[in-house]
Write a protein that holds these residues in place. Structure first.
Motif, short mmCIF file in Angstrom:
data_model
loop_
_atom_site.label_atom_id
_atom_site.label_comp_id
_atom_site.label_asym_id
_atom_site.label_seq_id
_atom_site.Cartn_x
_atom_site.Cartn_y
_atom_site.Cartn_z
N ASN A 165 34.35 45.33 26.37
CA ASN A 165 35.26 43.90 27.68
C ASN A 165 35.67 44.53 28.92
O ASN A 165 36.12 44.37 29.90
CB ASN A 165 36.01 43.78 27.52
CG ASN A 165 37.03 43.84 27.14
OD1 ASN A 165 37.58 45.42 26.73
ND2 ASN A 165 38.72 43.70 26.70
N VAL A 166 35.06 46.55 29.23
CA VAL A 166 35.65 46.78 29.99
C VAL A 166 34.71 46.47 31.69
O VAL A 166 35.99 46.82 32.69
CB VAL A 166 35.30 48.66 29.99
CG1 VAL A 166 33.47 48.67 30.03
CG2 VAL A 166 35.93 49.51 31.32
N ALA A 167 33.52 46.45 31.63
CA ALA A 167 33.08 45.65 33.26
C ALA A 167 32.95 43.73 32.99
O ALA A 167 32.56 42.70 33.67
CB ALA A 167 32.00 45.59 32.50
N ALA A 168 34.46 42.76 31.90
CA ALA A 168 34.23 41.45 31.91
C ALA A 168 35.16 41.65 33.06
O ALA A 168 36.41 42.45 34.04
CB ALA A 168 34.77 41.24 31.29
N GLU A 169 34.86 40.30 34.12
CA GLU A 169 35.64 40.56 34.82
C GLU A 169 36.85 39.92 35.34
O GLU A 169 38.07 40.56 35.94
CB GLU A 169 35.29 38.48 35.83
CG GLU A 169 35.97 37.75 37.44
CD GLU A 169 35.63 38.68 38.06
OE1 GLU A 169 36.05 38.14 39.18
OE2 GLU A 169 34.19 39.43 37.65
N ASP A 184 41.23 46.54 40.03
CA ASP A 184 39.62 46.58 41.05
C ASP A 184 40.28 45.51 42.22
O ASP A 184 39.79 44.23 41.88
CB ASP A 184 38.76 46.24 40.35
CG ASP A 184 37.22 46.25 41.92
OD1 ASP A 184 36.89 47.07 41.95
OD2 ASP A 184 36.60 45.30 41.72
N PRO A 185 40.34 46.25 43.72
CA PRO A 185 40.60 45.28 44.86
C PRO A 185 40.01 44.08 44.62
O PRO A 185 40.46 43.55 45.13
CB PRO A 185 40.72 46.28 45.45
CG PRO A 185 40.58 47.48 44.64
CD PRO A 185 39.60 47.54 43.94
N ALA A 186 38.32 44.46 44.47
CA ALA A 186 37.42 43.32 45.40
C ALA A 186 38.00 42.38 43.83
O ALA A 186 37.93 41.02 44.77
CB ALA A 186 35.95 43.70 45.41
N ALA A 187 38.11 42.20 42.52
CA ALA A 187 37.87 41.01 41.69
C ALA A 187 39.40 40.69 42.02
O ALA A 187 39.80 39.90 41.51
CB ALA A 187 37.61 41.86 40.27
#
Length: 350
Positions: free
Chosen positions: A319-323, A330-333
């Protein structure tokens, strides 16, 4: 004539919330334990996002000042920063205390000066002068770390694991609670555990963690199955040492917190997972509570509801790449998130 005018200016400063700043502007000073870890930068972004939302939605102007010691072991510098910011007209202080006792007198002075203190990340032994405590449930985070690590060990057929608890620093309440949650859970759910080491401290940086982990790993290289490191720098340091000695993936590492290198370690299999906090939400809600208090709200329900939790998440390769995971670091997320904000009654309202 100049002296009376100067005195008049000084008398008006509290009304203006600090000389030289616009009337109606509230200054919230966020004082982290240190300035370098990604955790604190997420706290900063959350605080600044809260200020932007307050202006856009309510027309409340909030100036966020982010000011902390360069090193997470410099408690005296943290005290000096708080004292200086209180003297220059802060409407509220958001503080992550480096030590659960050293900062008590400083917080008492701040509260006595009429400046509310909202704690984040770590508590104090005496919380009576604090308006709100916005933090991870660190004991539960340690418990989640233990359960995930034990699950992975059992999947590998290890039922009596040899475990290292690589502590962070004496007096850091947040990491001490994580360590306690981990230790209690392993003892309760894995009676056959062998504690290889529980008395070594990583210190406040990745470099200090490497210095402490090096001899430890060398001594117990063939007598350890897993390590729990209760923050980002301690986890990154021990992973570096394991890599240097060719023991990565052989000795399982369970971490806490996030950074790009640590998350890469999870993707690469050098760490089996990490418990992530929500520092963005922490910074947002702490700033929110400071402002609501300044606007007359009772943010702690007459001191009967001090704690405001921010949640804990186990992150693995799956799940490390989940939103939802990206939104924790992550700044963008983070910028895409919508934060639920508690509402409070006015002080004195029945």
């Amino acid at each position: 004539m100049l002296r009376p005018l100067r005195l008049l200016c000084l008398a008006l400063c509290p009304v203006l919330v600090g000389c030289g700043r616009p009337a109606g502007e509230l200054t919230v000073v966020v004082v982290p334990k240190g300035m370098t870890h990604e955790h604190w930068q997420s706290v900063r972004r959350g605080a600044e996002r809260c200020a932007a939302d307050l202006l856009a939605e309510e027309g409340v102007t909030v100036r966020v000042v982010f000011d902390g010691p360069l090193r997470e072991r410099d408690a005296m510098e943290q005290i000096r920063i708080v004292d200086r910011r209180v003297a220059t007209g802060a409407a509220g202080i958001v503080l992550a205390p480096q030590h659960n006792r050293t900062m008590e007198a400083c917080v008492a002075r701040t509260d006595g000066a009429g400046v509310p203190v909202v704690l984040i990340d770590s508590g104090l032994s005496d919380m009576s002068r604090v308006q709100k405590y916005v933090a991870t449930d660190n004991y539960n985070g340690g418990r989640l770390a233990a359960r995930h690590l034990l699950t992975v060990l059992r999947e590998k057929g290890v039922t009596e694991p040899r475990v290292v608890l690589f502590r962070y620093a004496v007096g850091s309440q947040s990491t001490e609670e994580r360590e306690k949650g981990f230790e209690d859970t392993v003892a309760a759910e894995c009676p056959g555990v062998v504690w290889v080491s529980r008395d070594k401290y990583a210190g406040s940086t990745r470099d200090s963690a490497m210095r402490e982990a090096g001899p430890l790993v060398h001594q117990f290289a063939d007598r350890m199955d897993a390590v729990f490191a209760p923050n980002e720098s301690s986890a990154s340091g021990v992973i570096d040492v394991l890599r240097s000695q060719g023991l990565n993936k052989k000795v399982l590492v369970m971490a806490f917190d996030a950074s790009k290198p640590l998350l890469s370690s999870i993707n690469e299999g050098d760490a089996v997972g990490s418990v992530l906090q929500d520092p963005y939400r922490m910074g947002y809600l702490a700033t929110w509570c400071c402002v609501r208090h300044a606007l007359g709200d009772d943010v702690n329900a007459g001191r009967t509801d001090l704690n405001l939790g921010t949640g804990e998440t186990v992150v693995t390769r799956e799940n490390v790449a989940a939103e939802a995971t990206l939104g924790l670091f992550d700044p963008a997320a983070q910028a895409r998130r919508v934060i639920d904000r508690p509402r409070f009654p006015k002080r004195g309202a029945k």
